[in-house]
Design a protein around this motif. Structure first.
Motif, PDB file in Angstrom:
ATOM      1  N   ASP A 182      31.525  47.299  48.793  1.00  0.00           N
ATOM      2  CA  ASP A 182      31.052  48.580  48.291  1.00  0.00           C
ATOM      3  C   ASP A 182      30.986  48.401  46.404  1.00  0.00           C
ATOM      4  O   ASP A 182      29.782  49.403  45.813  1.00  0.00           O
ATOM      5  CB  ASP A 182      31.639  49.413  49.030  1.00  0.00           C
ATOM      6  CG  ASP A 182      31.400  49.643  49.911  1.00  0.00           C
ATOM      7  OD1 ASP A 182      30.228  49.295  50.456  1.00  0.00           O
ATOM      8  OD2 ASP A 182      32.430  50.760  50.964  1.00  0.00           O
ATOM      9  N   PRO A 185      27.321  46.270  44.781  1.00  0.00           N
ATOM     10  CA  PRO A 185      26.115  47.293  43.548  1.00  0.00           C
ATOM     11  C   PRO A 185      26.240  47.427  42.148  1.00  0.00           C
ATOM     12  O   PRO A 185      25.535  48.099  41.489  1.00  0.00           O
ATOM     13  CB  PRO A 185      25.832  47.662  44.295  1.00  0.00           C
ATOM     14  CG  PRO A 185      26.219  47.771  45.658  1.00  0.00           C
ATOM     15  CD  PRO A 185      27.432  46.868  45.166  1.00  0.00           C
ATOM     16  N   ASN A 186      27.395  47.987  41.922  1.00  0.00           N
ATOM     17  CA  ASN A 186      27.955  48.709  40.926  1.00  0.00           C
ATOM     18  C   ASN A 186      28.457  48.348  39.177  1.00  0.00           C
ATOM     19  O   ASN A 186      28.705  48.091  38.754  1.00  0.00           O
ATOM     20  CB  ASN A 186      28.856  49.696  41.417  1.00  0.00           C
ATOM     21  CG  ASN A 186      28.592  50.540  42.256  1.00  0.00           C
ATOM     22  OD1 ASN A 186      27.611  51.217  42.149  1.00  0.00           O
ATOM     23  ND2 ASN A 186      30.026  51.026  42.849  1.00  0.00           N
ATOM     24  N   HIS A 188      28.235  45.474  36.364  1.00  0.00           N
ATOM     25  CA  HIS A 188      26.941  45.872  35.394  1.00  0.00           C
ATOM     26  C   HIS A 188      27.478  44.983  34.243  1.00  0.00           C
ATOM     27  O   HIS A 188      29.064  45.070  33.748  1.00  0.00           O
ATOM     28  CB  HIS A 188      26.584  46.996  34.692  1.00  0.00           C
ATOM     29  CG  HIS A 188      26.508  48.291  35.435  1.00  0.00           C
ATOM     30  ND1 HIS A 188      24.267  47.851  35.359  1.00  0.00           N
ATOM     31  CD2 HIS A 188      26.602  49.100  36.135  1.00  0.00           C
ATOM     32  CE1 HIS A 188      23.895  49.319  36.814  1.00  0.00           C
ATOM     33  NE2 HIS A 188      24.925  49.639  36.894  1.00  0.00           N
ATOM     34  N   GLN A 220      23.994  43.405  38.356  1.00  0.00           N
ATOM     35  CA  GLN A 220      23.033  43.636  38.845  1.00  0.00           C
ATOM     36  C   GLN A 220      22.416  42.600  39.337  1.00  0.00           C
ATOM     37  O   GLN A 220      21.096  42.583  40.343  1.00  0.00           O
ATOM     38  CB  GLN A 220      21.963  44.233  37.441  1.00  0.00           C
ATOM     39  CG  GLN A 220      22.578  45.633  37.879  1.00  0.00           C
ATOM     40  CD  GLN A 220      22.560  46.444  38.784  1.00  0.00           C
ATOM     41  OE1 GLN A 220      22.311  47.320  39.878  1.00  0.00           O
ATOM     42  NE2 GLN A 220      23.764  46.876  39.207  1.00  0.00           N
ATOM     43  N   THR A 222      20.972  40.157  42.309  1.00  0.00           N
ATOM     44  CA  THR A 222      21.078  39.912  43.804  1.00  0.00           C
ATOM     45  C   THR A 222      20.422  38.677  45.023  1.00  0.00           C
ATOM     46  O   THR A 222      20.409  38.187  45.761  1.00  0.00           O
ATOM     47  CB  THR A 222      20.389  41.162  44.379  1.00  0.00           C
ATOM     48  OG1 THR A 222      18.782  40.898  44.122  1.00  0.00           O
ATOM     49  CG2 THR A 222      21.028  42.388  44.052  1.00  0.00           C
TER      50      THR A 222
END
Length: 277
Positions: A182, A185-186, A188, A220, A222
């Motif tokens: 989780d 996605p955070n 940076h 970021q 993917t």
């Protein structure tokens, strides 16, 4: 006049090859002036130490050191030993081409000559400071060349974003200190664009690329475009590189030797730079 310990960088890699059971012929395209003065060059450690605060990907096993013994033996001498465990990818480490290319070299298969050679240090701190998700562009690399000259074939290219100053604060370095899927996605932090990775491979035929962030792709990402381009070209990657602020833009050499893990997709890396006058 340089002393008897002046060696061609290929010879330094060759010495490592003897220790590793590998001997490689000199690369005909290696710049002839690529020398290291073992008696006079300044040595810069490019690796972060491994400890309980070493930063790993949120889903990767972190470094753990477990004491086995530390003290005086019954025979009257001191004895210390530890066990350690960790993921391949974390701290200052190697990404072997197999990490993102099906037929890429594993950690033990990478030719030593790709792990040693003349290097450049491309400074993109100003842009990374303005955008924590910044992607290094072809224009950044061309601007470096406009000031310092063309990046030669078989150069190790290091990308200085300035992110190493945040180490080992995971929140500032990664964008989050959370663990688990989780947290991904955070993430940076800056990275290398797909176009710039392709330019380094196709236009400059570099031997390796390193960066002072947790990944050659930005946090970021993917699709991991830069990883895939470099791995497909059998270009090893060095991540979480330290102390790029102690290096000049050019005129130095790097040796980056990973743990020789048979079949490994990467591994802990001890990298250093030789900086001449």
């Amino acid at each position: 006049m340089r002393g008897s310990f002046v060696v061609v960088i290929a010879a330094a890699a060759g010495l490592a090859g003897v220790a590793a059971g590998q001997l490689e012929q000199p690369d005909a395209q290696e710049p002839p002036e690529a020398t290291v003065d073992l008696t006079g060059d300044r040595l810069v450690d490019l690796s972060h130490a491994f400890n309980r605060r070493t930063i790993y990907w949120p889903t990767a096993q972190q470094f753990r050191l477990t004491e086995v013994a530390d003290g005086e033996t019954e025979g009257g001498w001191h004895y210390a030993a530890n066990n350690f465990r960790a993921a391949e990818h974390g701290g200052t480490h190697l990404d072997a081409p197999i990490h993102f290319a099906r037929n890429g070299d594993t950690a033990d298969e990478i030719p030593l000559r790709k792990l040693a050679g003349p290097a450049v240090n491309v400074d993109v701190r100003a842009k990374a400071d303005a955008d924590r998700d910044y992607l290094v562009t072809v224009a950044d690399l061309e601007a470096f060349e406009a000031e310092h000259g063309r990046i030669a074939t078989n150069t190790v290219v290091l990308l200085r974003t300035g992110w190493a100053r945040h180490w080992p604060d995971a929140r500032r370095y990664m964008g989050t200190a959370d663990r688990g899927a989780d947290a991904v996605p955070n993430l940076h932090f800056p990275g290398l664009s797909e176009q710039a990775a392709r330019w380094l491979v196709e236009q400059r035929r570099v031997k390796a690329v390193g960066i002072d962030t947790a990944s050659i792709d930005r946090g970021q990402s993917t699709a991991f475009e830069a990883h895939r381009v470099l791995a497909a070209a059998q270009v090893p990657v060095f991540e979480n590189v330290a102390n790029l602020d102690r290096l000049p833009a050019e005129g130095f050499h790097v040796i980056a030797l990973p743990m020789k893990i048979e079949g490994g997709s990467g591994g802990p890396l001890r990298a250093l730079a030789f900086v001449g006058d």
